[in-house]
Motif scaffolding. Sequence first.
Motif, PDB file in Angstrom:
ATOM      1  N   TYR A  66     -42.650 -16.199   1.698  1.00  0.00           N
ATOM      2  CA  TYR A  66     -43.155 -16.101   3.065  1.00  0.00           C
ATOM      3  C   TYR A  66     -43.072 -17.474   3.736  1.00  0.00           C
ATOM      4  O   TYR A  66     -42.576 -17.602   4.861  1.00  0.00           O
ATOM      5  N   GLU A  67     -43.554 -18.486   3.047  1.00  0.00           N
ATOM      6  CA  GLU A  67     -43.539 -19.836   3.612  1.00  0.00           C
ATOM      7  C   GLU A  67     -42.110 -20.319   3.856  1.00  0.00           C
ATOM      8  O   GLU A  67     -41.813 -20.930   4.887  1.00  0.00           O
ATOM      9  N   LEU A  68     -41.203 -20.018   2.904  1.00  0.00           N
ATOM     10  CA  LEU A  68     -39.821 -20.446   3.049  1.00  0.00           C
ATOM     11  C   LEU A  68     -39.157 -19.753   4.232  1.00  0.00           C
ATOM     12  O   LEU A  68     -38.455 -20.383   5.025  1.00  0.00           O
ATOM     13  N   SER A  69     -39.372 -18.458   4.363  1.00  0.00           N
ATOM     14  CA  SER A  69     -38.727 -17.716   5.441  1.00  0.00           C
ATOM     15  C   SER A  69     -39.218 -18.177   6.809  1.00  0.00           C
ATOM     16  O   SER A  69     -38.435 -18.290   7.762  1.00  0.00           O
ATOM     17  N   MET A  70     -40.500 -18.472   6.929  1.00  0.00           N
ATOM     18  CA  MET A  70     -41.022 -18.960   8.201  1.00  0.00           C
ATOM     19  C   MET A  70     -40.455 -20.336   8.528  1.00  0.00           C
ATOM     20  O   MET A  70     -40.104 -20.621   9.687  1.00  0.00           O
ATOM     21  N   ARG A  71     -40.335 -21.189   7.513  1.00  0.00           N
ATOM     22  CA  ARG A  71     -39.751 -22.521   7.745  1.00  0.00           C
ATOM     23  C   ARG A  71     -38.290 -22.406   8.167  1.00  0.00           C
ATOM     24  O   ARG A  71     -37.821 -23.150   9.033  1.00  0.00           O
ATOM     25  N   GLN A  72     -37.565 -21.477   7.543  1.00  0.00           N
ATOM     26  CA  GLN A  72     -36.156 -21.292   7.883  1.00  0.00           C
ATOM     27  C   GLN A  72     -35.994 -20.809   9.322  1.00  0.00           C
ATOM     28  O   GLN A  72     -35.103 -21.274  10.050  1.00  0.00           O
ATOM     29  N   MET A  73     -36.845 -19.870   9.729  1.00  0.00           N
ATOM     30  CA  MET A  73     -36.765 -19.386  11.101  1.00  0.00           C
ATOM     31  C   MET A  73     -37.059 -20.503  12.094  1.00  0.00           C
ATOM     32  O   MET A  73     -36.396 -20.632  13.127  1.00  0.00           O
ATOM     33  N   GLU A  74     -38.060 -21.319  11.786  1.00  0.00           N
ATOM     34  CA  GLU A  74     -38.402 -22.425  12.671  1.00  0.00           C
ATOM     35  C   GLU A  74     -37.269 -23.451  12.737  1.00  0.00           C
ATOM     36  O   GLU A  74     -37.006 -24.032  13.795  1.00  0.00           O
ATOM     37  N   LEU A  75     -36.592 -23.658  11.610  1.00  0.00           N
ATOM     38  CA  LEU A  75     -35.450 -24.575  11.595  1.00  0.00           C
ATOM     39  C   LEU A  75     -34.316 -24.031  12.458  1.00  0.00           C
ATOM     40  O   LEU A  75     -33.717 -24.770  13.249  1.00  0.00           O
ATOM     41  N   LEU A  76     -34.020 -22.738  12.333  1.00  0.00           N
ATOM     42  CA  LEU A  76     -32.963 -22.139  13.135  1.00  0.00           C
ATOM     43  C   LEU A  76     -33.292 -22.209  14.620  1.00  0.00           C
ATOM     44  O   LEU A  76     -32.396 -22.365  15.456  1.00  0.00           O
ATOM     45  N   CYS A  77     -34.577 -22.099  14.942  1.00  0.00           N
ATOM     46  CA  CYS A  77     -34.989 -22.144  16.346  1.00  0.00           C
ATOM     47  C   CYS A  77     -34.620 -23.475  17.000  1.00  0.00           C
ATOM     48  O   CYS A  77     -34.410 -23.543  18.221  1.00  0.00           O
ATOM     49  N   LYS A  78     -34.514 -24.528  16.218  1.00  0.00           N
ATOM     50  CA  LYS A  78     -34.143 -25.831  16.758  1.00  0.00           C
ATOM     51  C   LYS A  78     -32.689 -25.861  17.206  1.00  0.00           C
ATOM     52  O   LYS A  78     -32.272 -26.788  17.898  1.00  0.00           O
ATOM     53  N   HIS A  79     -31.899 -24.867  16.780  1.00  0.00           N
ATOM     54  CA  HIS A  79     -30.482 -24.819  17.129  1.00  0.00           C
ATOM     55  C   HIS A  79     -30.174 -23.571  17.954  1.00  0.00           C
ATOM     56  O   HIS A  79     -29.034 -23.111  17.993  1.00  0.00           O
ATOM     57  N   ALA A  80     -31.186 -23.028  18.613  1.00  0.00           N
ATOM     58  CA  ALA A  80     -31.021 -21.764  19.338  1.00  0.00           C
ATOM     59  C   ALA A  80     -30.092 -21.885  20.543  1.00  0.00           C
ATOM     60  O   ALA A  80     -29.711 -20.872  21.128  1.00  0.00           O
ATOM     61  N   ASP A  81     -29.722 -23.111  20.918  1.00  0.00           N
ATOM     62  CA  ASP A  81     -28.773 -23.280  22.020  1.00  0.00           C
ATOM     63  C   ASP A  81     -27.343 -23.013  21.573  1.00  0.00           C
ATOM     64  O   ASP A  81     -26.430 -22.935  22.401  1.00  0.00           O
ATOM     65  N   LYS A  82     -27.144 -22.859  20.269  1.00  0.00           N
ATOM     66  CA  LYS A  82     -25.800 -22.670  19.731  1.00  0.00           C
ATOM     67  C   LYS A  82     -25.501 -21.225  19.345  1.00  0.00           C
ATOM     68  O   LYS A  82     -24.342 -20.818  19.278  1.00  0.00           O
ATOM     69  N   PHE A  83     -26.550 -20.433  19.049  1.00  0.00           N
ATOM     70  CA  PHE A  83     -26.338 -19.058  18.595  1.00  0.00           C
ATOM     71  C   PHE A  83     -27.626 -18.252  18.747  1.00  0.00           C
ATOM     72  O   PHE A  83     -28.706 -18.814  18.963  1.00  0.00           O
ATOM     73  N   VAL A  84     -27.479 -16.948  18.627  1.00  0.00           N
ATOM     74  CA  VAL A  84     -28.633 -16.048  18.631  1.00  0.00           C
ATOM     75  C   VAL A  84     -29.148 -15.939  17.200  1.00  0.00           C
ATOM     76  O   VAL A  84     -28.371 -15.922  16.240  1.00  0.00           O
TER      77      VAL A  84
END
Length: 205
Positions: A66-84
């Motif tokens: 759970y903790e890993l998946s939430m961290r991964q989503m938050e990391l991807l959100c930092k690059h949301a200008d590049k992809f959905v």
Amino acid sequence: LHEVMRLDYLAEAIPSTWISITGAYLGILLGGRLRAMENGVIHSEPWVEDWSKVDRIAVDRKSRWYELSMRQMELLCKHADKFVIRLPDFHGVSDALCSIRGGTNLAFDIYDRPDKIQWACGKVVAAWKEAWDEAHTVLSKVQPGSCIWLGMWHPGRLEVIQEDFADNLSVDQYREHFLPHDRLFCQHVDRTVFHLHTTMMRYQE
């Protein structure tokens, strides 16, 4: 990130990526342990051995997954200008139960413990709604609408339901034990897609 950036997206394809720890993502959020199969596929290790000893089925926020998946989503959100960013692959009620109970045991439960099946399904739907809302809330901070793992986007709340375990059931058994609970989740979002494959095509009726 490297993978999504190096691909070519043709026609209406959406540049997108997601967290993909395992199929039936909901199962590991309910306390499952991951196990790598010889073919490289990763599954959730069942942990329900005796229904009489289980009084709670809920999202385990202390789980490393759970903790890993939430961290991964938050990391991807930092690059949301590049992809959905796509939502995780939650699957459906029967697949979540299969993850925590095991396929063979769950198949016997259909005949021997239908009361426990109904109780557990109710708990799984509640956890599913909760986990889906949390993931959607995180992603909605950086992008509109919803994108499911199939790469399909919707301006509202979209989810895909997949019930691989139900492939072992008759249409009547699925309709009796799991369809009402899948419908409950469908009412929680704006649109749903049912992922059919192999012999599950018979569920189109």
